[in-house]
Write a protein that holds these residues in place. Sequence first.
Motif, PDB file in Angstrom:
ATOM      1  N   LEU A 153      -8.731  -1.414   9.638  1.00 51.60           N
ATOM      2  CA  LEU A 153      -9.427  -1.925  10.826  1.00 51.60           C
ATOM      3  C   LEU A 153     -10.576  -2.827  10.383  1.00 51.60           C
ATOM      4  O   LEU A 153     -11.289  -2.508   9.414  1.00 51.60           O
ATOM      5  N   TRP A 174       0.822  -1.215   0.000  1.00 54.81           N
ATOM      6  CA  TRP A 174       0.000   0.000   0.000  1.00 54.81           C
ATOM      7  C   TRP A 174       0.857   1.267   0.000  1.00 54.81           C
ATOM      8  O   TRP A 174       0.375   2.348  -0.294  1.00 54.81           O
ATOM      9  N   LEU A 178      -7.609   3.160  18.658  1.00 49.25           N
ATOM     10  CA  LEU A 178      -8.895   2.881  19.302  1.00 49.25           C
ATOM     11  C   LEU A 178      -8.885   3.271  20.775  1.00 49.25           C
ATOM     12  O   LEU A 178      -9.921   3.225  21.444  1.00 49.25           O
TER      13      LEU A 178
HETATM   14  C1  LIG Z   1      -2.507  -0.082   5.350  1.00 49.22           C
HETATM   15  S1  LIG Z   1      -1.383   0.645   6.475  1.00 49.22           S
HETATM   16  C2  LIG Z   1      -1.416   2.363   5.953  1.00 49.22           C
HETATM   17  C3  LIG Z   1      -0.236   3.186   6.388  1.00 49.22           C
HETATM   18  C4  LIG Z   1      -0.239   4.612   5.843  1.00 49.22           C
HETATM   19  N1  LIG Z   1      -1.432   5.321   6.265  1.00 49.22           N
HETATM   20  C5  LIG Z   1      -0.144   4.603   4.347  1.00 49.22           C
HETATM   21  O1  LIG Z   1      -1.130   4.888   3.656  1.00 49.22           O
HETATM   22  O2  LIG Z   1       0.968   4.317   3.835  1.00 49.22           O
HETATM   23  C6  LIG Z   1      -2.328   0.706   7.990  1.00 49.22           C
HETATM   24  C7  LIG Z   1      -1.544   1.263   9.135  1.00 49.22           C
HETATM   25  O3  LIG Z   1      -2.399   1.369  10.262  1.00 49.22           O
HETATM   26  C8  LIG Z   1      -1.720   0.882  11.408  1.00 49.22           C
HETATM   27  N2  LIG Z   1      -2.769   0.420  12.345  1.00 49.22           N
HETATM   28  C9  LIG Z   1      -3.697  -0.534  12.135  1.00 49.22           C
HETATM   29  N3  LIG Z   1      -4.505  -0.658  13.211  1.00 49.22           N
HETATM   30  C10 LIG Z   1      -4.066   0.252  14.121  1.00 49.22           C
HETATM   31  C11 LIG Z   1      -4.478   0.609  15.435  1.00 49.22           C
HETATM   32  N4  LIG Z   1      -5.528  -0.005  16.044  1.00 49.22           N
HETATM   33  N5  LIG Z   1      -3.808   1.589  16.077  1.00 49.22           N
HETATM   34  C12 LIG Z   1      -2.748   2.209  15.468  1.00 49.22           C
HETATM   35  N6  LIG Z   1      -2.316   1.902  14.238  1.00 49.22           N
HETATM   36  C13 LIG Z   1      -2.973   0.933  13.562  1.00 49.22           C
HETATM   37  C14 LIG Z   1      -0.811  -0.205  10.893  1.00 49.22           C
HETATM   38  O4  LIG Z   1       0.267  -0.484  11.775  1.00 49.22           O
HETATM   39  C15 LIG Z   1      -0.366   0.401   9.568  1.00 49.22           C
HETATM   40  O5  LIG Z   1       0.763   1.206   9.722  1.00 49.22           O
END
Ligand SMILES: C[S@@+](CC[C@H](N)C(=O)[O-])C[C@H]1O[C@@H](n2cnc3c(N)ncnc32)[C@H](O)[C@@H]1O
Length: 205
Positions: A119, A20, A99
């Motif tokens: 999520l 991504w 969250l």
């Molecule tokens: C698909 S990646 C997207 C990263 C960035 N926003 C990008 O577009 O390149 C999803 C990100 O959300 C973080 N993430 C997922 N669930 C999370 C949570 N409950 N709290 C904090 N970070 C979370 C993951 O560690 C990851 O870095």
Amino acid sequence: MAGPTQDFWQQRFVSGQIPWDRGEAHPQLLSWLEQGEITAGLDLVVPGCGRGHELLLLAKAGIRARGLDYSPAAVAMARTQLASAGGCDFAQVEEADVLAWQPRSAIDAVYEQTCLCALHPDQWLRYADQLHAWIKPGGRLFALLMQARRDSAGQGIVEGPPYHCDIQAVRALFPAERWTWPAPPYPAHVHAQGWTELAVVLTRR
Ligand SMILES: C[S@@+](CC[C@H](N)C(=O)[O-])C[C@H]1O[C@@H](n2cnc3c(N)ncnc32)[C@H](O)[C@@H]1O
């Protein structure tokens, strides 16, 4: 709890399986900056900031940007990127669960890019409540809504990440009593993975 765990995301960053990741900031963020939608002095949070490309662009534009991520590897990469760019005192990265995290005081804006779709939908109501609690009245939610509908959805199967951010589900999560919605159609960006993202700016009532 259904959906990806903290360890799932951590392993993706550690192993470098991060398809991504554009390797640079999202073009829509640049547009919002150029259009003056996001301006210097704003206190803005980027949940699920990953490697922090957007944080860097925001910081360079003079925005007080705080990135949140619960993967320690992502946090380390974002911090390294900001440090190597130098002069980015405006940006910070916190290791936190979106969250559970709460700001000390209400913030001006959130930039939501691929956190909602990361999520499991079981967690979406909680996340939407969080964003509503974080943002001050009149503040804004800059959202890129991942359109990742799969044929299996027709059989009721929930697949992801990325989870499909169906516009009707998103309207239910961010209802008109809480948020002002602009009229569609919304700008669409094709993601490298083949999905499309809808760019929408909501204003918190
Ligand atoms: C698909 S990646 C997207 C990263 C960035 N926003 C990008 O577009 O390149 C999803 C990100 O959300 C973080 N993430 C997922 N669930 C999370 C949570 N409950 N709290 C904090 N970070 C979370 C993951 O560690 C990851 O870095």
